[in-house]
Design an enzyme around this catalytic site. Structure first.
Site, PDB file in Angstrom:
ATOM      1  N   ASN A 150       0.813  -1.231   0.000  1.00  0.00           N
ATOM      2  CA  ASN A 150       0.000   0.000   0.000  1.00  0.00           C
ATOM      3  C   ASN A 150       0.843   1.276   0.000  1.00  0.00           C
ATOM      4  OD1 ASN A 150       0.775  -0.634   2.647  1.00  0.00           O
ATOM      5  ND2 ASN A 150      -0.893   0.561   3.495  1.00  0.00           N
ATOM      6  N   GLU A 248       3.344  -5.422  12.359  1.00  0.00           N
ATOM      7  CA  GLU A 248       2.403  -4.306  12.163  1.00  0.00           C
ATOM      8  C   GLU A 248       1.306  -4.817  11.246  1.00  0.00           C
ATOM      9  OE1 GLU A 248       2.548  -1.626  13.814  1.00  0.00           O
ATOM     10  OE2 GLU A 248       4.530  -1.989  14.666  1.00  0.00           O
ATOM     11  N   CYS A 282      -3.187   1.692   6.318  1.00  0.00           N
ATOM     12  CA  CYS A 282      -3.611   0.969   7.522  1.00  0.00           C
ATOM     13  C   CYS A 282      -4.220   1.918   8.545  1.00  0.00           C
ATOM     14  CB  CYS A 282      -2.430   0.223   8.118  1.00  0.00           C
ATOM     15  SG  CYS A 282      -1.007   1.279   8.369  1.00  0.00           S
ATOM     16  N   GLU A 461       7.112   0.319  16.199  1.00  0.00           N
ATOM     17  CA  GLU A 461       8.175   0.848  15.346  1.00  0.00           C
ATOM     18  C   GLU A 461       8.376   2.323  15.705  1.00  0.00           C
ATOM     19  OE1 GLU A 461       6.539  -0.078  11.406  1.00  0.00           O
ATOM     20  OE2 GLU A 461       7.871  -1.809  11.349  1.00  0.00           O
TER      21      GLU A 461
HETATM   22  P1  NDP Z   1      -0.037  -9.422   3.119  1.00  0.00           P
HETATM   23  O1  NDP Z   1      -0.060  -9.903   4.525  1.00  0.00           O
HETATM   24  O2  NDP Z   1      -0.751 -10.200   2.103  1.00  0.00           O
HETATM   25  O3  NDP Z   1       1.447  -9.274   2.590  1.00  0.00           O
HETATM   26  C1  NDP Z   1       2.434  -8.510   3.262  1.00  0.00           C
HETATM   27  C2  NDP Z   1       3.808  -9.026   2.846  1.00  0.00           C
HETATM   28  O4  NDP Z   1       3.974 -10.350   3.347  1.00  0.00           O
HETATM   29  C3  NDP Z   1       3.989  -9.116   1.335  1.00  0.00           C
HETATM   30  O5  NDP Z   1       5.322  -8.820   1.013  1.00  0.00           O
HETATM   31  C4  NDP Z   1       3.654 -10.573   1.072  1.00  0.00           C
HETATM   32  O6  NDP Z   1       4.180 -11.056  -0.132  1.00  0.00           O
HETATM   33  C5  NDP Z   1       4.307 -11.225   2.280  1.00  0.00           C
HETATM   34  N1  NDP Z   1       3.828 -12.565   2.568  1.00  0.00           N
HETATM   35  C6  NDP Z   1       2.691 -13.174   2.162  1.00  0.00           C
HETATM   36  N2  NDP Z   1       2.640 -14.454   2.615  1.00  0.00           N
HETATM   37  C7  NDP Z   1       3.765 -14.649   3.349  1.00  0.00           C
HETATM   38  C8  NDP Z   1       4.299 -15.751   4.081  1.00  0.00           C
HETATM   39  N3  NDP Z   1       3.676 -16.929   4.148  1.00  0.00           N
HETATM   40  N4  NDP Z   1       5.466 -15.595   4.729  1.00  0.00           N
HETATM   41  C9  NDP Z   1       6.117 -14.417   4.688  1.00  0.00           C
HETATM   42  N5  NDP Z   1       5.689 -13.340   3.979  1.00  0.00           N
HETATM   43  C10 NDP Z   1       4.519 -13.446   3.331  1.00  0.00           C
HETATM   44  O7  NDP Z   1      -0.567  -7.914   3.189  1.00  0.00           O
HETATM   45  P2  NDP Z   1      -0.826  -6.948   1.964  1.00  0.00           P
HETATM   46  O8  NDP Z   1       0.410  -6.807   1.146  1.00  0.00           O
HETATM   47  O9  NDP Z   1      -2.101  -7.362   1.316  1.00  0.00           O
HETATM   48  O10 NDP Z   1      -1.017  -5.551   2.725  1.00  0.00           O
HETATM   49  C11 NDP Z   1      -2.214  -5.125   3.245  1.00  0.00           C
HETATM   50  C12 NDP Z   1      -2.252  -5.385   4.737  1.00  0.00           C
HETATM   51  O11 NDP Z   1      -1.199  -4.700   5.391  1.00  0.00           O
HETATM   52  C13 NDP Z   1      -3.512  -4.850   5.377  1.00  0.00           C
HETATM   53  O12 NDP Z   1      -4.028  -5.805   6.261  1.00  0.00           O
HETATM   54  C14 NDP Z   1      -3.047  -3.628   6.127  1.00  0.00           C
HETATM   55  O13 NDP Z   1      -3.839  -3.267   7.220  1.00  0.00           O
HETATM   56  C15 NDP Z   1      -1.687  -4.034   6.539  1.00  0.00           C
HETATM   57  N6  NDP Z   1      -0.870  -2.872   6.857  1.00  0.00           N
HETATM   58  C16 NDP Z   1      -0.554  -2.634   8.168  1.00  0.00           C
HETATM   59  C17 NDP Z   1       0.164  -1.512   8.519  1.00  0.00           C
HETATM   60  C18 NDP Z   1       0.555  -1.245   9.931  1.00  0.00           C
HETATM   61  O14 NDP Z   1       1.446  -0.443  10.128  1.00  0.00           O
HETATM   62  N7  NDP Z   1      -0.053  -1.866  10.923  1.00  0.00           N
HETATM   63  C19 NDP Z   1       0.591  -0.538   7.493  1.00  0.00           C
HETATM   64  C20 NDP Z   1       0.215  -0.909   6.150  1.00  0.00           C
HETATM   65  C21 NDP Z   1      -0.493  -2.040   5.856  1.00  0.00           C
HETATM   66  P3  NDP Z   1       3.260 -11.048  -1.454  1.00  0.00           P
HETATM   67  O15 NDP Z   1       2.996  -9.633  -1.775  1.00  0.00           O
HETATM   68  O16 NDP Z   1       4.082 -11.720  -2.456  1.00  0.00           O
HETATM   69  O17 NDP Z   1       2.012 -11.814  -1.090  1.00  0.00           O
END
Ligand code: NDP
Length: 480
Positions: A150, A248, A282, A461
Site C-alpha cells: 500500500n 504491524e 492501515c 516501530e
Molecule cells: P499481506 O499480509 O498479504 O502481505 C504482506 C507481505 O507479506 C507481502 O510482502 C507478502 O508477499 C508477504 N507474505 C505473504 N505471505 C507470506 C508468508 N507466508 N510468509 C512471509 N511473507 C509473506 O498484506 P498486503 O500486502 O495485502 O497488505 C495489506 C495489509 O497490510 C492490510 O491488512 C493492512 O492493514 C496491513 N498494513 C498494516 C500496517 C501497519 O502499520 N499496521 C501498514 C500498512 C499495511 P506477497 O505480496 O508476495 O504476497
C-alpha cells in the site's frame, strides 16, 4: 519487457531459477515489467552475503553507517520525480500523492535513522555504594524485513533504515505486487557506496520468498507489515526459532465525531482519512461514528463532497483517487459492498467500479463508497476491507461509541473530534488503539511509538523503539 532484478551481495542479478512473474500496472490493467519469481535458493544467497558483510558493517563506527545512509537519502531526493512516477505506476496511487507523501517519507526514513543512531546513547544505573550497571546495545546480525503494497517504498524503508543504522545486515522482501521502487532503491544503494551484502533485496511471492525468510535459522529478527493472517503465520514459523518479531498488522479504525467538533475541519479531514490512497492506508478510518445531533448534517455534507471526488488515472493532477492495487483486491472490495447490502446497509454513494476511457479502460478504479444503516457487529463493520469504503453510524453517548469503537478485533488507530479537552483526553484513554489523533489525522512525528493493540500487531516501530528492536541489550554490572 523490463526485468526487475534481485539485489544480492551488492549486485543486481537474475533469480537462480530464471523464472519471472508479471508485474501489472493497476491504472491500465496491463503487464508492464517482470519480477523475479525467487525461491529459497535466492534467499540462501542473500543470507550468506548478509552474514559475510555483518562483521564489517556492524563493527564500523556508527558515523560511517550514518554517512552511507545519508547518501542514500540524498539520492532518493535527487531521483524523487522518477521514484514518484514509478511508485504511482506500480501501485495505482495518484502521482501527486507519491510525489508529496510516499517518496519524501522514504527519504526522511533514511535521514531520520541515519541521524537518530548518532544520538542513541547507552544507559547506566548506579546502585549507591554497591555497584554500577551499564547497558550496551548490539546489532542482532542478519534480520528480515517484509513489507506490503500500500505504501511500498515508504514502509520498506521504514524497516530497512533502522535495521541498517543499528548495524544489522538485511534481507528484505517488498510486496510482489509493488516491487519497482525497491528495485530502484537497489540501484541507489549501489550508487551510494553501500558495501556489498549489507542490504539484500529479494523479489517474489510471499509463500516462497517470505516463507524462506521466516524459516531461515540465520535470520535473527523479522520486521513485518501486512495482513493479520499473514502475521499470525509468520509468528507460528518464527517464534519456535526464537526470532525477535515486530508485527504491524491490519486495522478497522474508528473516527469518533462529537457534535461540538469544528465541523468544516472534521469534514475535510474525514474525507482524507477515508479515501486517501484509495482507502488503502492501515491508518485510514473506515468506521465513522457521528454524534446524533449532527448526524444528518454531517452525513449529507460528507456524501455531497465525496460524490464530487474525481476518480481518474494516476497521472491526472486532479485525481483524488487513482486505481486500487490489483484486480483481486478490487474484487475483494466489491464483494464487501455486496455483503454490506445483504447485511441491510444502504449505499449512499459509490459502491461500484469506475470505467475510464482509452488506455485506462481496464484499470482497477472504484468509486469512493459510503454505507449507512449497518449494525456495528456485522461483518462489514468488523472485518478489514482496505479500500475506499466507509460506514457511518450515529451514536448518543460516550459509553456507547466507545463500546462500538472497541468491539473489533483490531486496535491500530483512532481519531477523536471534539472541542472539549477533558472529553478528548477521556476518550483517548479508553479507546483501544495504539495511535490516537485528536482533531487531526496522519500527523506523524517519527520519534513516536508506532503500532497497534490487539490483533493489529506486536511491538512498536518508530524512533528509539525501532533501534531497540533491532539491537540486543547487554548489561554489565561492576562492584564498587
Ligand atoms: P499481506 O499480509 O498479504 O502481505 C504482506 C507481505 O507479506 C507481502 O510482502 C507478502 O508477499 C508477504 N507474505 C505473504 N505471505 C507470506 C508468508 N507466508 N510468509 C512471509 N511473507 C509473506 O498484506 P498486503 O500486502 O495485502 O497488505 C495489506 C495489509 O497490510 C492490510 O491488512 C493492512 O492493514 C496491513 N498494513 C498494516 C500496517 C501497519 O502499520 N499496521 C501498514 C500498512 C499495511 P506477497 O505480496 O508476495 O504476497
Amino acid at each position: 519487457m523490463h526485468k526487475i532484478q534481485n539485489y544480492i551481495n551488492g549486485k543486481l542479478i537474475a533469480p537462480v531459477g530464471g523464472e519471472y512473474l508479471d508485474n501489472i500496472e493497476p491504472g491500465t490493467g496491463k503487464v508492464y515489467s517482470l519480477i523475479p519469481d525467487s525461491t529459497e535458493q535466492d534467499i540462501a544467497l542473500a543470507v550468506s552475503a548478509a552474514k559475510n558483510a555483518f562483521e564489517s558493517w556492524g563493527g564500523k563506527p556508527k558515523e560511517y553507517r550514518s554517512q552511507i545512509m545519508m547518501r542514500v537519502a540524498s539520492l532518493i531526493e535527487e531521483r524523487l520525480p522518477e521514484l514518484a512516477a514509478a511508485e504511482s505506476r506500480d501501485n495505482g496511487k495518484p502521482l501527486k500523492l507519491a510525489t508529496h507523501v510516499d517518496i519524501p517519507r522514504a527519504r526522511d526514513n533514511f535521514h531520520f535513522f541515519a541521524t537518530g543512531i548518532l544520538h542513541y546513547a547507552s544507559e547506566s544505573h548506579e546502585m549507591e555504594g554497591l555497584a554500577i550497571n551499564y547497558t550496551t546495545r548490539h546489532p542482532l546480525g542478519v534480520v528480515g524485513c517484509i513489507s506490503p503494497w500500500n505504501l511500498p517504498l515508504y514502509l520498506f524503508t521504514w524497516k530497512i533504515a533502522p535495521a541498517l543504522a543499528a548495524g544489522n545486515c538485511v534481507v528484505a522482501k517488498p510486496s510482489e505486487v509493488t516491487p519497482y521502487t525497491a528495485y530502484l532503491l537497489s540501484q541507489i544503494c549501489i550508487d551510494a557506496g553501500m558495501p556489498a551484502g549489507v542490504l539484500n533485496i529479494v523479489h517474489g511471492l510471499g509463500h516462497k520468498v517470505g516463507e524462506a525468510i521466516s524459516q531461515s535459522n540465520d535470520i535473527k529478527a523479522i520486521s513485518f507489515t501486512g495482513g493479520t493472517a499473514t502475521g499470525a503465520h509468520i509468528a507460528s514459523v518464527a517464534a519456535p526459532k526464537f526470532k525477535k518479531l515486530s508485527l504491524e498488522l491490519g486495522g478497522k479504525n474508528p473516527n469518533i465525531i462529537f457534535a461540538d467538533c469544528d465541523f468544516e475541519d472534521t469534514l475535510k479531514t474525514t474525507i482524507l482519512s477515508s479515501f486517501a490512497n484509495q482507502g488503502q492506508i492501515c491508518l485510514c478510518g473506515s468506521r465513522i461514528f457521528i454524534e446524533r445531533p449532527i448526524y444528518e448534517k454531517f452525513r449529507d455534507a460528507f456524501v455531497e463532497k465525496v460524490r464530487k471526488m474525481k476518480v481518474s488515472n494516476p497521472e491526472d493532477p486532479d485525481a483524488k483517487l487513482g486505481a486500487v492495487v490489483s484486480k483481486p483486491h478490487m474484487e475483494k472490495v466489491l464483494s464487501y459492498v455486496e455483503l454490506a447490502k445483504e447485511e441491510g446497509g444502504t449505499i449512499l454513494t459509490g459502491g461500484h467500479r469506475v470505467l475510464l476511457d482509452g488506455e485506462y479502460a481496464e484499470g482497477f478504479y472504484l468509486a469512493p463508497t459510503i454505507i449507512e444503516g449497518l449494525a456495528y457487529t456485522c461483518r462489514t463493520n468488523q472485518e478489514e476491507i482496505f479500500g475506499p469504503v466507509v460506514t457511518i453510524t450515529p451514536f448518543d453517548t460516550e459509553e456507547e461509541v466507545l463500546m462500538m469503537a472497541n468491539s473489533v478485533e483490531y486496535g491500530l488507530a483512532a481519531t477523536i473530534w471534539t472541542q472539549d479537552l477533558k472529553r478528548a483526553h477521556r476518550v483517548a484513554g479508553k479507546v483501544e488503539a495504539g495511535i490516537v489523533w485528536i482533531n487531526c489525522w496522519l500527523v506523524r512525528d517519527l520519534r513516536t511509538p508506532f503500532g497497534g493493540m490487539k490483533n493489529s500487531g506486536v511491538g512498536r516501530e518508530g524512533g528509539f523503539e525501532a533501534l531497540k528492536f533491532f539491537t540486543e541489550a547487554k548489561n554489565v554490572c561492576i562492584k564498587f
